[in-house]
Design an enzyme around this catalytic site. Structure first.
Site, PDB file in Angstrom:
ATOM      1  N   ASP A 163       0.842  -1.204   0.000  1.00  0.00           N
ATOM      2  CA  ASP A 163       0.000   0.000   0.000  1.00  0.00           C
ATOM      3  C   ASP A 163       0.877   1.254   0.000  1.00  0.00           C
ATOM      4  O   ASP A 163       1.905   1.282   0.658  1.00  0.00           O
ATOM      5  CB  ASP A 163      -0.869   0.030   1.277  1.00  0.00           C
ATOM      6  N   ASP A 211       0.841   8.247   7.977  1.00  0.00           N
ATOM      7  CA  ASP A 211       1.092   6.850   8.373  1.00  0.00           C
ATOM      8  C   ASP A 211       2.455   6.759   9.051  1.00  0.00           C
ATOM      9  O   ASP A 211       2.619   6.153  10.099  1.00  0.00           O
ATOM     10  CB  ASP A 211       1.175   5.967   7.122  1.00  0.00           C
ATOM     11  N   GLU A 233       1.791  -2.738  10.628  1.00  0.00           N
ATOM     12  CA  GLU A 233       1.415  -2.905   9.224  1.00  0.00           C
ATOM     13  C   GLU A 233       2.369  -2.160   8.309  1.00  0.00           C
ATOM     14  O   GLU A 233       2.581  -2.521   7.170  1.00  0.00           O
ATOM     15  CB  GLU A 233      -0.019  -2.414   9.001  1.00  0.00           C
ATOM     16  N   GLU A 234       2.973  -1.083   8.854  1.00  0.00           N
ATOM     17  CA  GLU A 234       3.849  -0.232   8.028  1.00  0.00           C
ATOM     18  C   GLU A 234       5.277  -0.745   7.962  1.00  0.00           C
ATOM     19  O   GLU A 234       6.106  -0.154   7.264  1.00  0.00           O
ATOM     20  CB  GLU A 234       3.838   1.209   8.562  1.00  0.00           C
ATOM     21  N   ASP A 244      -1.925  -1.218  13.513  1.00  0.00           N
ATOM     22  CA  ASP A 244      -2.073  -0.504  12.252  1.00  0.00           C
ATOM     23  C   ASP A 244      -2.118   0.972  12.654  1.00  0.00           C
ATOM     24  O   ASP A 244      -3.134   1.448  13.142  1.00  0.00           O
ATOM     25  CB  ASP A 244      -3.364  -0.931  11.527  1.00  0.00           C
ATOM     26  N   LEU A 286      -2.281   3.918  11.277  1.00  0.00           N
ATOM     27  CA  LEU A 286      -3.290   4.829  10.738  1.00  0.00           C
ATOM     28  C   LEU A 286      -4.045   4.112   9.620  1.00  0.00           C
ATOM     29  O   LEU A 286      -3.713   4.209   8.443  1.00  0.00           O
ATOM     30  CB  LEU A 286      -2.655   6.128  10.248  1.00  0.00           C
ATOM     31  N   ASP A 287      -5.090   3.391  10.038  1.00  0.00           N
ATOM     32  CA  ASP A 287      -5.869   2.600   9.086  1.00  0.00           C
ATOM     33  C   ASP A 287      -6.798   3.509   8.277  1.00  0.00           C
ATOM     34  O   ASP A 287      -7.361   4.468   8.807  1.00  0.00           O
ATOM     35  CB  ASP A 287      -6.707   1.583   9.871  1.00  0.00           C
ATOM     36  N   GLU A 301      -5.297  -5.814  11.752  1.00  0.00           N
ATOM     37  CA  GLU A 301      -6.679  -5.344  11.550  1.00  0.00           C
ATOM     38  C   GLU A 301      -7.689  -6.391  12.024  1.00  0.00           C
ATOM     39  O   GLU A 301      -8.484  -6.144  12.921  1.00  0.00           O
ATOM     40  CB  GLU A 301      -6.897  -5.027  10.053  1.00  0.00           C
TER      41      GLU A 301
HETATM   42  P1  P6P Z   1     -10.650  -1.122  -0.657  1.00  0.00           P
HETATM   43  C1  P6P Z   1      -7.702   0.816   4.160  1.00  0.00           C
HETATM   44  O1  P6P Z   1      -6.645   0.762   3.214  1.00  0.00           O
HETATM   45  C2  P6P Z   1      -8.130  -0.613   4.432  1.00  0.00           C
HETATM   46  O2  P6P Z   1      -7.052  -1.335   4.938  1.00  0.00           O
HETATM   47  C3  P6P Z   1      -9.322  -0.631   5.377  1.00  0.00           C
HETATM   48  O3  P6P Z   1      -9.298   0.404   6.286  1.00  0.00           O
HETATM   49  C4  P6P Z   1     -10.504  -0.517   4.430  1.00  0.00           C
HETATM   50  O4  P6P Z   1     -11.683  -1.120   4.952  1.00  0.00           O
HETATM   51  C5  P6P Z   1     -10.019  -1.258   3.182  1.00  0.00           C
HETATM   52  O5  P6P Z   1      -8.588  -1.212   3.206  1.00  0.00           O
HETATM   53  C6  P6P Z   1     -10.519  -0.605   1.920  1.00  0.00           C
HETATM   54  O6  P6P Z   1     -10.079  -1.412   0.829  1.00  0.00           O
HETATM   55  O7  P6P Z   1     -10.079  -2.250  -1.480  1.00  0.00           O
HETATM   56  O8  P6P Z   1     -12.170  -1.191  -0.556  1.00  0.00           O
HETATM   57  O9  P6P Z   1     -10.156   0.243  -1.030  1.00  0.00           O
END
Ligand code: P6P
Length: 327
Positions: free
Chosen positions: A63, A69, A92-93, A115, A117-118, A274
């Protein structure tokens, strides 16, 4: 005037619920709260600081890493190291976990998975983002360096888990295995205050959260369930931020879905950072959390730091209804 109990007061009052905590576990939770306050301050001023945009590199799972982040990741690691009781962090980072040297003669009994900053792709457009955390008792000896087995533990081994949602208000929600409580940040006093005691997820709900753009890639069973949601009068709410979507389900009932897609056949979301922490919270609030094969998330063996999973999480009746499509 009725004053709300602060997070610090609540943690200290309940620290005896953690075996041989001796205050160290409370220290860990309190430091996560302090780091959350600092991240909150920066997130709330993001437009005024040069923190928009991406940090120019990719994280361990490919990502794009946003500048915030990196900031949140480094801050959390610094504060967790300063507790003296955290032996290391898996993030995660970060490709690899980070181990800490002992200091202050304190025993580093715990490891934290994060994580930081999700949902960070939402930062530049002012949509809610969140920090997700989980706390394990380390498996290796306290005087040894941490190793991968300290982090690759099933979700059912978590001592505590929670999240901080930076939204219209900032709320810290966590569990230590005795129910779920939410603490809303009061900037007037600089404290998280108990605002959502003993949170219980409604048995069912009116919303489902899924990225509908991938509908054609979903299994027939998942498509049947999504069609059924519309037929049951549920409405689609999808923030692209897992913490925000799951907090909505926790408060009002509902279900969050991230099924298998052609891009992510094993699911996109990470077990350690997550799925497990959020599943611990939702289960403690009376909800259900499974993968698309029907396995309870918290029981899935962990073999890699960045292991991914499909996930169906939320109100027990809705998760049950989804799983019934697969039988
Ligand atoms: P998509 C954000 O990157 C994340 O990890 C979650 O917070 C979120 O629900 C999901 O990915 C969104 O993924 O593929 O729908 O953009």
């Amino acid at each position: 005037m009725h004053t709300k109990r602060t997070l610090d007061e609540y943690i200290i009052e309940n620290q005896n619920s953690i075996p041989d905590a001796a205050g160290e576990f409370s220290d860990l939770l309190r430091h996560i709260g302090i780091a959350g306050k600092i991240i909150n301050r920066i997130v709330n001023k993001a437009g005024l600081l040069d923190v928009f945009g991406n940090g120019g590199n990719l994280n361990a799972t490919g990502d794009e890493v946003q500048k915030l982040d990196l900031y949140a990741n480094d801050l959390m690691i610094e504060y967790l190291q300063n507790t003296g009781v955290c032996a290391g962090v898996g993030s995660e980072e970060l490709e690899q976990y980070v181990g800490f040297e002992s200091r202050h003669n304190r025993q580093r009994k715990y490891v934290v998975v994060l994580d930081p900053l999700d949902g960070s792709s939402n930062i530049d457009v002012n949509i809610s983002v969140g920090t997700i955390f989980g706390i394990y008792k380390r498996k290796s000896a306290v005087d040894d360096p941490v190793d991968i087995d300290d982090f690759c533990q099933k979700g059912e081994a978590l001592l505590a888990a929670g999240y901080i949602l930076y939204g219209t208000s900032t709320i810290l929600v966590y569990t230590t295995g005795n129910g779920v409580n939410g603490f809303t940040y009061d900037p007037g006093i600089g404290e998280f205050c108990l605002s959502h005691p003993s949170m219980v997820i409604p048995e069912t709900g009116k919303t489902y959260a899924v990225n509908q753009a991938y509908y054609s890639q979903f299994s027939n069973e998942m498509r049947n369930f999504i069609d059924k949601c519309a037929g049951m009068g549920l409405v689609l709410r999808y923030a692209g931020s897992m913490v925000a979507d799951i907090h909505r389900a926790l408060c009002q009932g509902g279900i969050f879905l991230y099924p298998s897609t052609s891009k992510n056949p094993d699911g996109k979301l990470r077990m350690l950072y997550e799925c497990n922490p959020l599943s611990f919270v939702v289960e403690q609030a009376g909800g259900s959390c499974v993968d698309e094969r029907g396995r309870r998330i918290l029981e899935i063996p962990i073999t890699q730091l960045h292991q991914r999973s499909t996930i169906l999480i939320g109100s027990a009746a809705l998760v049950g209804e989804a799983l019934s499509q697969y039988r």
